[in-house]
Design an enzyme around this catalytic site. Structure first.
Site, mmCIF file in Angstrom:
data_model
loop_
_atom_site.group_PDB
_atom_site.id
_atom_site.type_symbol
_atom_site.label_atom_id
_atom_site.label_comp_id
_atom_site.label_asym_id
_atom_site.label_seq_id
_atom_site.Cartn_x
_atom_site.Cartn_y
_atom_site.Cartn_z
ATOM 1 N N ARG A 87 0.846 -1.194 0.000
ATOM 2 C CA ARG A 87 0.000 0.000 0.000
ATOM 3 C C ARG A 87 0.869 1.228 0.000
ATOM 4 O O ARG A 87 1.719 1.381 0.880
ATOM 5 C CB ARG A 87 -0.851 0.045 1.273
ATOM 6 N N THR A 90 -1.287 7.467 -0.544
ATOM 7 C CA THR A 90 -2.572 7.329 -1.252
ATOM 8 C C THR A 90 -3.368 6.117 -0.769
ATOM 9 O O THR A 90 -4.561 6.015 -1.053
ATOM 10 C CB THR A 90 -2.327 7.138 -2.760
ATOM 11 N N ASP A 132 0.415 -3.361 12.129
ATOM 12 C CA ASP A 132 0.883 -3.694 10.779
ATOM 13 C C ASP A 132 1.206 -5.193 10.728
ATOM 14 O O ASP A 132 2.166 -5.658 11.353
ATOM 15 C CB ASP A 132 2.124 -2.863 10.438
ATOM 16 N N ASP A 144 4.783 -6.225 9.449
ATOM 17 C CA ASP A 144 5.839 -5.907 10.422
ATOM 18 C C ASP A 144 5.785 -6.847 11.619
ATOM 19 O O ASP A 144 6.822 -7.286 12.119
ATOM 20 C CB ASP A 144 5.691 -4.456 10.903
HETATM 21 C C1 PRP Z 1 -1.190 -4.746 4.344
HETATM 22 C C2 PRP Z 1 -2.029 -5.998 4.416
HETATM 23 C C3 PRP Z 1 -2.840 -5.931 3.152
HETATM 24 C C4 PRP Z 1 -3.076 -4.463 3.010
HETATM 25 C C5 PRP Z 1 -4.481 -4.176 3.466
HETATM 26 O O1 PRP Z 1 -0.127 -4.914 3.501
HETATM 27 O O2 PRP Z 1 -1.277 -7.170 4.535
HETATM 28 O O3 PRP Z 1 -2.181 -6.464 2.030
HETATM 29 O O4 PRP Z 1 -2.132 -3.787 3.871
HETATM 30 O O5 PRP Z 1 -4.817 -2.866 3.225
HETATM 31 P P1 PRP Z 1 -5.906 -2.420 2.144
HETATM 32 O O6 PRP Z 1 -7.087 -3.297 2.366
HETATM 33 O O7 PRP Z 1 -6.156 -0.994 2.490
HETATM 34 O O8 PRP Z 1 -5.304 -2.586 0.778
HETATM 35 P P2 PRP Z 1 0.999 -3.781 3.287
HETATM 36 O O9 PRP Z 1 0.602 -2.893 2.167
HETATM 37 O O10 PRP Z 1 1.297 -3.130 4.593
HETATM 38 O O11 PRP Z 1 2.225 -4.615 2.759
HETATM 39 P P3 PRP Z 1 3.150 -5.694 3.504
HETATM 40 O O12 PRP Z 1 2.287 -6.902 3.751
HETATM 41 O O13 PRP Z 1 4.210 -5.967 2.525
HETATM 42 O O14 PRP Z 1 3.657 -5.089 4.779
HETATM 43 N N1 URA Z 2 -2.501 -3.205 6.853
HETATM 44 C C1 URA Z 2 -2.119 -3.673 8.059
HETATM 45 O O1 URA Z 2 -1.122 -4.411 8.169
HETATM 46 N N2 URA Z 2 -2.837 -3.308 9.137
HETATM 47 C C2 URA Z 2 -3.913 -2.519 9.044
HETATM 48 O O2 URA Z 2 -4.536 -2.233 10.078
HETATM 49 C C3 URA Z 2 -4.301 -2.042 7.781
HETATM 50 C C4 URA Z 2 -3.579 -2.407 6.694
#
Ligand code: PRP
Ligand code: URA
Length: 209
Positions: free
Chosen positions: A104, A108, A200, A203
């Protein structure tokens, strides 16, 4: 309209509490996500068809059931979806796994695609898109969009925690995709995080913060 199934089994809800807890270590977080994924796989496969076969017990022949030869595919959204793959494979060991890399954009909140590797016969498979978090729904919708562009038609979505906003977004864009969650939380905050959520997911799984 797609259906939303809240997997409210007590074992799932118990483990989810410790997944949410900010004091849970990375090791425990990873193990708990793995365990909940196995339990949710049990729920998501509730409707898979069976067929009758004959089996010979030590006593006599009997008619019994086995799962009809279904071709399944797991589609984790990287990174955090990876944390649920092994737990599901424990129950569905023959499933193939396709990876969709999305992150994400922090400003944005739009998903950015960086990697896609799918089984060659993906369009013939029943697919489960996996991601612990359904926040705005942008990432799940992007993953489902790219599967549909490759002619995939049988898709379910499995998440640990969903925001109502994310559920609405997926239902509007993909009314044919049923959604399986362990919890529906309250709302998204100004940074697009689920409240109360678990923070997160990537993380916490990989210890990157
Ligand atoms: C997180 C999560 C989803 C997304 C959800 O991933 O694992 O993929 O955010 O958010 P959304 O419904 O608003 O799209 P992130 O983008 O943090 O990536 P990562 O798993 O690589 O940390
Ligand atoms: N992605 C995450 O990992 N946590 C949230 O709460 C939203 C998006």
């Amino acid at each position: 309209m797609s259906k939303v199934f809240v997997c409210d089994h007590p074992l799932i809800q118990h483990k989810l509490t410790y997944i949410r807890d900010k004091n849970t270590t990375t090791k425990d977080f990873r193990e708990l996500v793995d365990e909940v994924a196995t339990l949710m796989a049990y729920e998501i496969t509730r409707d898979i068809p069976l067929e009758s076969v004959e089996v010979e017990t030590p006593v006599q022949k009997a008619e019994s059931k086995i799962i009809s030869g279904r071709m399944l595919g797991l589609i984790p959204i990287l990174r955090a979806g990876l944390g649920m793959v092994d737990g599901i494979l424990k129950l569905l060991p023959a499933a193939k796994v396709g990876h969709v890399g999305l992150y994400r954009d922090p400003d944005t909140l739009q998903p950015v695609e960086y990697y896609v590797k799918l089984p060659t016969d993906v369009q013939e498979r029943e697919l489960i898109v996996i991601d612990p978090m359904l926040a705005t729904g942008g990432s799940a919708n992007a993953a489902i969009d790219l599967l549909k562009k490759r002619n995939c038609t049988q898709i379910k979505l499995m998440c640990l925690i969903a925001a109502p906003e994310g559920i609405r977004a997926v239902q509007e864009a993909h009314p044919d995709v049923d959604i399986y969650v362990a919890a529906v939380d309250e709302y998204l905050n100004d940074h697009g995080y689920i409240v109360p959520g678990l923070g997160d997911a990537g993380d916490r799984l990989f210890g990157t913060k």
